[in-house]
Design a protein around this motif. Structure first.
Motif, PDB file in Angstrom:
ATOM      1  N   LEU A   1      -1.081   6.046   6.386  1.00 34.97           N
ATOM      2  CA  LEU A   1       0.004   5.474   5.870  1.00 34.97           C
ATOM      3  C   LEU A   1      -0.113   4.033   6.124  1.00 34.97           C
ATOM      4  O   LEU A   1       0.407   3.073   5.392  1.00 34.97           O
ATOM      5  N   GLU A   2      -0.304   3.866   7.590  1.00 32.71           N
ATOM      6  CA  GLU A   2      -0.379   2.429   7.925  1.00 32.71           C
ATOM      7  C   GLU A   2      -1.404   1.573   7.398  1.00 32.71           C
ATOM      8  O   GLU A   2      -1.326   0.380   6.931  1.00 32.71           O
ATOM      9  N   GLU A   3      -2.688   2.223   7.573  1.00 33.67           N
ATOM     10  CA  GLU A   3      -3.857   1.257   7.127  1.00 33.67           C
ATOM     11  C   GLU A   3      -4.674   2.272   6.221  1.00 33.67           C
ATOM     12  O   GLU A   3      -5.847   2.863   6.463  1.00 33.67           O
TER      13      GLU A   3
ATOM     14  N   PRO B   1      11.286   9.779   9.670  1.00 32.64           N
ATOM     15  CA  PRO B   1      11.073   9.089  10.926  1.00 32.64           C
ATOM     16  C   PRO B   1      11.291   7.650  10.920  1.00 32.64           C
ATOM     17  O   PRO B   1      10.639   7.207   9.675  1.00 32.64           O
ATOM     18  N   PRO B   2      11.692   7.020  11.653  1.00 25.65           N
ATOM     19  CA  PRO B   2      11.707   5.407  11.579  1.00 25.65           C
ATOM     20  C   PRO B   2      10.423   4.955  11.486  1.00 25.65           C
ATOM     21  O   PRO B   2       9.929   3.942  10.966  1.00 25.65           O
ATOM     22  N   THR B   3       8.996   5.586  12.145  1.00 28.74           N
ATOM     23  CA  THR B   3       7.788   5.353  11.868  1.00 28.74           C
ATOM     24  C   THR B   3       7.573   5.256  10.409  1.00 28.74           C
ATOM     25  O   THR B   3       6.547   4.289   9.950  1.00 28.74           O
ATOM     26  N   ILE B   4       7.864   6.251   9.636  1.00 26.86           N
ATOM     27  CA  ILE B   4       7.372   6.289   8.113  1.00 26.86           C
ATOM     28  C   ILE B   4       8.131   5.095   7.410  1.00 26.86           C
ATOM     29  O   ILE B   4       7.654   4.460   6.679  1.00 26.86           O
TER      30      ILE B   4
ATOM     31  N   HIS C   1       0.722  -1.236   0.050  1.00 29.09           N
ATOM     32  CA  HIS C   1       0.037  -0.084   0.185  1.00 29.09           C
ATOM     33  C   HIS C   1       0.954   1.232  -0.060  1.00 29.09           C
ATOM     34  O   HIS C   1       0.366   2.353  -0.097  1.00 29.09           O
ATOM     35  N   ALA C   2       2.330   1.113   0.273  1.00 28.43           N
ATOM     36  CA  ALA C   2       2.792   2.363   0.435  1.00 28.43           C
ATOM     37  C   ALA C   2       4.470   1.785  -0.149  1.00 28.43           C
ATOM     38  O   ALA C   2       5.048   0.820   0.276  1.00 28.43           O
TER      39      ALA C   2
END
Length: 542
Positions: A142-144, A162-165, A38-39
């Protein structure tokens, strides 16, 4: 209406992308096998094909015959995607739309289904420019995201994300495009455009582009105009402010010939060039010569030249004078060609330590003397003429003694005469007075050490009386001849081996050191086991 080459020849399919085989292969297989994420995150150098790949991938997703790695290019979705006007492909520049409000608007758009295509695709370019708040707002979506939404993020600096991205995307790293691939692509474009060119000129353009295909195509546009339709190496060098390859040949010809006068003339000609540009051109020249196995340069010489150039670049970073830095580079290169290798230095030292004595030139001259009463034959007198090299070594010995102790050196020079050096024996004569005898007696161990250093570790000293004393000692008296038998030759030489008081101290027969005895010493054996030396040297104690 004319169009710049970077846009006119922008890739429209995966097989037209240059130098990114791993990325295109992975994306093509994902499309054909319908294993889509999805990303996606595309990172790499500017002009390496990130945005072009994002557009091709978007077109492949929305093609009516897709998802497929080879879009049909005939359906309405493909045509509108090629014209960058498809309503379901939304491109966003994060450098200008970087605030949280812009991301909120994007998130709001994700709630609505695509108008005509299969997916709604959001391409966010330069995503690292988003603010911290904007990143946080984008995380959840971005996650869902909804099943019909695809995100494609592009950046030149993934470390700022960021690590989360990073953990929510599939990361594709675009590598720098190789010069060979760039040159092949430029030649293909010029053949299509009908422009004549030189391969060497295209190589200069590709180096100036630093791996960015878009930058290189921009320079190619400029080169076509500047060179009036015929791209040559001199015209490109003049346009970019680079050195002509022929000038580089002249520079290295002067370096290898050690022609400093010619080098000064070259430096005056290079005053109009940027120092850093000249250094880059020299590095490129040496790199090419290295891979072409240029016989003019050895591997050691390449290493020395590159070390000099890297030091010069460090000087430029501290704002040193450009022309002076360039002068240092060239003259250090000239000096670098004079330096001997470590193997050559070791070989010279070993040959100096264990050298073969120089042959002596002997001339026998018979001198006949007539005695008034009874004529007796006089033995042959041997005159030894030494080579200049041996005399130079004796002068070197005197210089070493003077350097160690000036009084000792002067006394040795005034009192000791060189006769010969043969069979590892240094033959000297002494006419020292009492004060010099005392000085030389105290310095006997130092003299012996320097003799072994100059003439070899096995060299010994032998003292003879001065020539006048020898003649007097050897001249027989008539009265003694009548009473005593003729002395043997060994008895005659006995006086030659006896010297003055100082001679006994300089040439005394000390016990020679046995190397095997030292190596068999328990202490030396233990030290050898502990340190495992490759080489053990034994030096005399001063």
């Amino acid at each position: 209406m004319s169009q710049v080459l970077a846009l006119k020849y922008r890739p429209k399919s995966f097989d037209q992308l240059i130098g990114q085989n791993s990325v295109t292969q992975t994306l093509s297989l994902a499309l054909n096998q319908d294993r889509l994420s999805h990303a996606y995150l595309f990172s790499g150098l500017r002009g390496s094909g990130k945005t072009s790949t994002a557009r091709i991938f978007s077109k492949a997703l929305i093609c009516e015959k897709g998802p497929t790695a080879t879009p049909c290019e005939e359906c309405e979705n493909c045509k509108m995607a090629n014209e960058n006007r498809h309503i379901d492909i939304i491109e966003m520049d994060a450098a200008s739309s970087r605030k949280i409000d812009d991301i909120r608007e994007l998130i709001e758009n994700t709630k609505y289904k695509p108008n005509s295509a299969r997916y709604k695709i959001f391409i966010i370019d330069e995503v690292h420019m988003l603010t911290k708040e904007a990143f946080n707002a984008l995380l959840k979506t971005l996650e869902e995201p909804p099943p019909y939404v695809k995100f494609i993020l592009a950046t030149t600096d993934p470390l700022k994300l960021p690590p989360t991205i990073l953990s929510r995307t599939q990361h594709f790293r675009f590598k720098q495009i190789g010069q060979k691939d760039v040159v092949n692509h430029l030649s293909h474009i010029l053949n299509l455009e009908g422009v004549t060119y030189e391969i060497e000129a295209l190589g200069m353009l590709s180096r100036a582009g630093n791996g960015s295909l878009r930058d290189t195509l921009t320079l190619l546009d400029q080169a076509i105009i500047f060179s009036k339709g015929k791209i040559t190496a001199p015209s490109v060098a003049s346009m970019l402010g680079l050195l002509d390859p022929k000038e580089l040949d002249i520079i290295f010809e002067a370096v290898l010939d050690k022609d400093k006068a010619k080098m000064l003339e070259i430096l005056k000609e290079l005053e109009t060039y940027e120092c850093e540009v000249v250094l880059d051109e020299i590095i490129a020249y040496l790199k090419t010569a290295f891979f072409d196995s240029d016989s003019r340069f050895s591997t050691l010489l390449f290493e020395r030249f590159f070390r000099i150039l890297s030091e010069a670049k460090n000087l430029l970073y501290i704002n040193a004078d450009n022309s002076f830095v360039l002068s240092l580079v060239f003259f250090k290169m000239i000096e670098a060609t004079n330096i001997k290798t470590i193997d050559e230095i070791i070989e010279n030292l070993e040959s100096e330590k264990f050298r073969i004595p120089q042959p002596k030139i002997e001339i026998n001259e018979k001198i006949e003397e007539k005695v008034a009463t009874k004529e007796t034959p006089v033995p042959t007198k041997k005159i030894v003429r030494t080579t200049p090299k041996e005399t130079d070594k004796f002068q070197k010995l005197i210089a070493k003694l003077k350097d160690r102790n000036l009084d000792t050196g002067r006394c040795f020079e005034a009192s000791i005469s060189f006769i010969d050096f043969v069979d590892k024996t240094l033959i000297l004569s002494s006419n020292a007075d009492e004060s010099c005898k005392q000085t030389l007696r105290h310095a006997s161990s130092i003299i012996k050490h320097f003799v072994q250093e100059v003439y070899g570790i096995d060299a010994t000293i032998k003292m003879q009386k001065p020539a006048k004393e020898q003649e007097q000692a050897s001249k027989p008296k008539l009265e003694e001849k009548k009473q005593e038998p003729q002395k043997s030759q060994d008895d005659k030489n006995e006086g030659e081996n006896s010297g003055s008081c100082v001679a006994e101290h300089i040439a005394k027969d000390s016990k020679e050191i046995d190397a095997n005895e030292i190596l068999n010493n328990p202490f030396i054996k233990k030290a050898t086991e502990l340190f495992e030396p490759k080489k053990i040297e034994i030096h005399p104690k001063i």
